[in-house]
Design a protein around this motif. Structure first.
Motif, PDB file in Angstrom:
ATOM      1  N   HIS A  43     103.639 -97.889  27.831  1.00  0.00           N
ATOM      2  CA  HIS A  43     104.180 -97.104  28.391  1.00  0.00           C
ATOM      3  C   HIS A  43     103.118 -95.618  28.591  1.00  0.00           C
ATOM      4  O   HIS A  43     103.249 -95.096  29.601  1.00  0.00           O
ATOM      5  N   PHE A  44     102.467 -95.317  27.527  1.00  0.00           N
ATOM      6  CA  PHE A  44     101.352 -94.369  27.703  1.00  0.00           C
ATOM      7  C   PHE A  44     100.383 -94.516  28.738  1.00  0.00           C
ATOM      8  O   PHE A  44      99.904 -93.725  29.437  1.00  0.00           O
ATOM      9  N   HIS A  45     100.210 -95.850  28.776  1.00  0.00           N
ATOM     10  CA  HIS A  45      98.995 -96.224  29.745  1.00  0.00           C
ATOM     11  C   HIS A  45      99.710 -95.885  31.282  1.00  0.00           C
ATOM     12  O   HIS A  45      98.958 -95.498  32.187  1.00  0.00           O
ATOM     13  N   ARG A  46     100.831 -96.122  31.352  1.00  0.00           N
ATOM     14  CA  ARG A  46     101.489 -95.998  32.621  1.00  0.00           C
ATOM     15  C   ARG A  46     101.806 -94.799  32.962  1.00  0.00           C
ATOM     16  O   ARG A  46     101.226 -94.146  34.238  1.00  0.00           O
ATOM     17  N   MET A  47     102.041 -93.747  32.116  1.00  0.00           N
ATOM     18  CA  MET A  47     102.224 -92.304  32.264  1.00  0.00           C
ATOM     19  C   MET A  47     100.754 -91.596  32.377  1.00  0.00           C
ATOM     20  O   MET A  47     100.913 -90.370  32.831  1.00  0.00           O
ATOM     21  N   ASN A  48      99.898 -91.894  31.445  1.00  0.00           N
ATOM     22  CA  ASN A  48      98.774 -91.172  31.559  1.00  0.00           C
ATOM     23  C   ASN A  48      97.537 -91.609  32.301  1.00  0.00           C
ATOM     24  O   ASN A  48      96.777 -92.873  32.022  1.00  0.00           O
ATOM     25  N   LYS A  49      97.026 -91.246  33.455  1.00  0.00           N
ATOM     26  CA  LYS A  49      96.105 -91.747  34.241  1.00  0.00           C
ATOM     27  C   LYS A  49      94.540 -91.277  33.663  1.00  0.00           C
ATOM     28  O   LYS A  49      93.524 -91.962  34.176  1.00  0.00           O
ATOM     29  N   VAL A  68      97.805 -85.171  35.196  1.00  0.00           N
ATOM     30  CA  VAL A  68      97.287 -86.678  34.431  1.00  0.00           C
ATOM     31  C   VAL A  68      98.353 -87.388  33.969  1.00  0.00           C
ATOM     32  O   VAL A  68      98.635 -88.641  34.176  1.00  0.00           O
ATOM     33  N   MET A  69      99.326 -86.529  33.063  1.00  0.00           N
ATOM     34  CA  MET A  69     100.316 -87.250  32.293  1.00  0.00           C
ATOM     35  C   MET A  69     101.394 -87.236  33.417  1.00  0.00           C
ATOM     36  O   MET A  69     101.972 -85.946  33.836  1.00  0.00           O
ATOM     37  N   ASP A  70     102.150 -87.971  33.842  1.00  0.00           N
ATOM     38  CA  ASP A  70     103.247 -88.024  34.565  1.00  0.00           C
ATOM     39  C   ASP A  70     104.416 -88.487  33.714  1.00  0.00           C
ATOM     40  O   ASP A  70     105.166 -89.580  33.525  1.00  0.00           O
ATOM     41  N   HIS A  71     105.165 -87.332  33.285  1.00  0.00           N
ATOM     42  CA  HIS A  71     106.402 -87.527  32.183  1.00  0.00           C
ATOM     43  C   HIS A  71     107.433 -88.161  32.925  1.00  0.00           C
ATOM     44  O   HIS A  71     108.659 -88.447  32.352  1.00  0.00           O
ATOM     45  N   SER A  72     107.615 -88.165  34.338  1.00  0.00           N
ATOM     46  CA  SER A  72     108.859 -88.714  35.134  1.00  0.00           C
ATOM     47  C   SER A  72     108.563 -90.204  35.141  1.00  0.00           C
ATOM     48  O   SER A  72     109.529 -90.941  35.182  1.00  0.00           O
ATOM     49  N   LEU A  73     107.359 -90.910  34.886  1.00  0.00           N
ATOM     50  CA  LEU A  73     107.330 -92.369  34.561  1.00  0.00           C
ATOM     51  C   LEU A  73     107.591 -92.666  33.414  1.00  0.00           C
ATOM     52  O   LEU A  73     108.130 -93.632  33.137  1.00  0.00           O
ATOM     53  N   SER A  74     107.463 -91.782  32.399  1.00  0.00           N
ATOM     54  CA  SER A  74     107.734 -92.245  31.029  1.00  0.00           C
ATOM     55  C   SER A  74     107.170 -90.803  30.117  1.00  0.00           C
ATOM     56  O   SER A  74     106.059 -90.513  30.078  1.00  0.00           O
ATOM     57  N   PRO A  75     108.112 -90.144  29.500  1.00  0.00           N
ATOM     58  CA  PRO A  75     107.768 -88.938  28.844  1.00  0.00           C
ATOM     59  C   PRO A  75     106.957 -89.284  27.546  1.00  0.00           C
ATOM     60  O   PRO A  75     106.997 -90.197  27.061  1.00  0.00           O
ATOM     61  N   PHE A  76     105.821 -88.229  27.355  1.00  0.00           N
ATOM     62  CA  PHE A  76     105.108 -88.566  26.063  1.00  0.00           C
ATOM     63  C   PHE A  76     106.230 -88.727  24.909  1.00  0.00           C
ATOM     64  O   PHE A  76     106.021 -89.779  24.285  1.00  0.00           O
ATOM     65  N   MET A  77     107.079 -87.901  24.798  1.00  0.00           N
ATOM     66  CA  MET A  77     108.106 -87.955  23.908  1.00  0.00           C
ATOM     67  C   MET A  77     108.926 -88.980  24.324  1.00  0.00           C
ATOM     68  O   MET A  77     110.196 -88.714  25.025  1.00  0.00           O
TER      69      MET A  77
END
Ligand code: A3P
Length: 302
Positions: A148-154, A254-263
């Motif tokens: 999920h982190f790879h998905r949300m973090n470009k 860079v981080m898209d929290h709408s795709l998957s939040p960091f938390m």
């Protein structure tokens, strides 16, 4: 109008192996400086394989160091309070980050973070006998979280499909290399160095007890009141809403929290929602082989 968002200028990371360990090409480009980093004897290092609960541990450690003062802990984001040693983003300027520069400019006592496997740690940490807190998390939840982190973090490489990412994780073809070697390597190192080895699952099960272990390791003593305050402020629910800890202020675009939040979820056993029965069987068989030579035991459920 075209969206000139920062993610287009930063782009997905490319990896290059340093002694067999995939690192970002940016980290690779400064490797000589990373290797020569000068640790100081009173440095504290928080070391983890990615997604093991690094940010959580960083918040606990900072709260301990600030004697439970919430305002002080909100002086800056996690990313800037604790230099991320090997992390390097040269451009664009709005995203520029150099863990090395941050660390060098920081007055002692410093607390830093790394995801480096034990064999790549700058030797000065051993020479200076620095204290190190290592946190490990069971591989199945680490894998799900990392996906999920790879998905949300470009700033991470493309994960591919879930199936493909699982394969990469199992073969160590991911940023920071093999999870199996990472946890085993640091486990071995703890017998020779000042390393407190913790587990995410223990922290979930009994956070107070694990915070007390950290307190003891740091040779700190806090009142029950402060301890409870730390417990409260480092809970998943509070940290999720804390802009200085939830990564909503760094990596903008860079981080898209709408795709998957960091938390994201902050639980044990979420892997059960992702692994098929066949994938679980394959993973377990492979795990047995890769972990046959260690006394390390992980819990995949509580
Ligand atoms: P999930 O993706 O499973 O939710 P790291 O900081 O090493 O990148 O680890 C991130 C993982 O730790 C994420 O896992 C995140 O939700 C979880 N996490 C962060 N803070 C936490 C907390 N206070 N309690 C429990 N889990 C936490």
């Amino acid at each position: 109008m075209a969206d000139l968002s920062l993610e287009q200028t930063l782009g997905r990371a490319e990896l290059r192996e340093m002694k067999g360990i995939p690192l970002t090409t940016a980290t690779y480009s400064i490797w000589d400086q990373v290797r020569k980093f000068k640790a100081r004897p009173d440095d504290l290092l928080i070391s983890t394989y990615a997604k093991a609960g690094t940010t959580w541990t960083q918040e606990i450690v900072d709260m301990i160091q600030q004697n439970g003062d919430v305002e002080k802990c909100r002086r800056a984001t996690t990313y800037r309070r604790h230099p991320f040693l090997e992390w390097y983003i040269p451009e664009p300027s709005s995203l520029r980050y150099s863990g090395l520069e941050l660390a060098e400019a920081m007055p002692s006592p410093r607390t830093m973070k790394t995801h480096l496997p034990v064999q790549l740690l700058p030797p000065s940490f051993w020479e200076q006998n620095c204290k190190i807190i290592y946190v490990a998390r069971n591989p199945k939840d680490t894998l799900v979280s990392y996906y999920h982190f790879h998905r949300m973090n470009k700033a991470m490489p493309e994960p591919g499909t879930w199936e493909e990412f699982m394969e990469k994780f199992m073969t160590g073809k991911v940023l920071w290399g093999s999870w199996y070697d990472h946890v085993k390597g640091w486990w071995k190192a703890k017998d020779k160095h000042r390393i407190l080895y913790l587990f995410y699952e223990d922290m979930k099960e009994n956070p107070k007890q694990e915070i007390q272990k950290i307190l003891k390791f740091l040779e700190k003593d806090l009142t029950e009141y402060v301890l409870n305050k730390i417990l409260h402020n480092t809970s998943f629910e509070i940290m999720k809403e804390n802009p200085m800890a939830n990564y909503t202020k760094d990596f903008l675009g860079v981080m898209d929290h709408s795709l998957s939040p960091f938390m994201r979820k902050g639980v044990v056993s979420d892997w059960k929602n992702y692994f098929t029965v066949a994938q679980n069987k394959k993973f377990d068989e492979d795990y047995k082989k890769k972990m046959a030579d260690t006394s390390l035991v992980f819990r995949t459920e509580l």
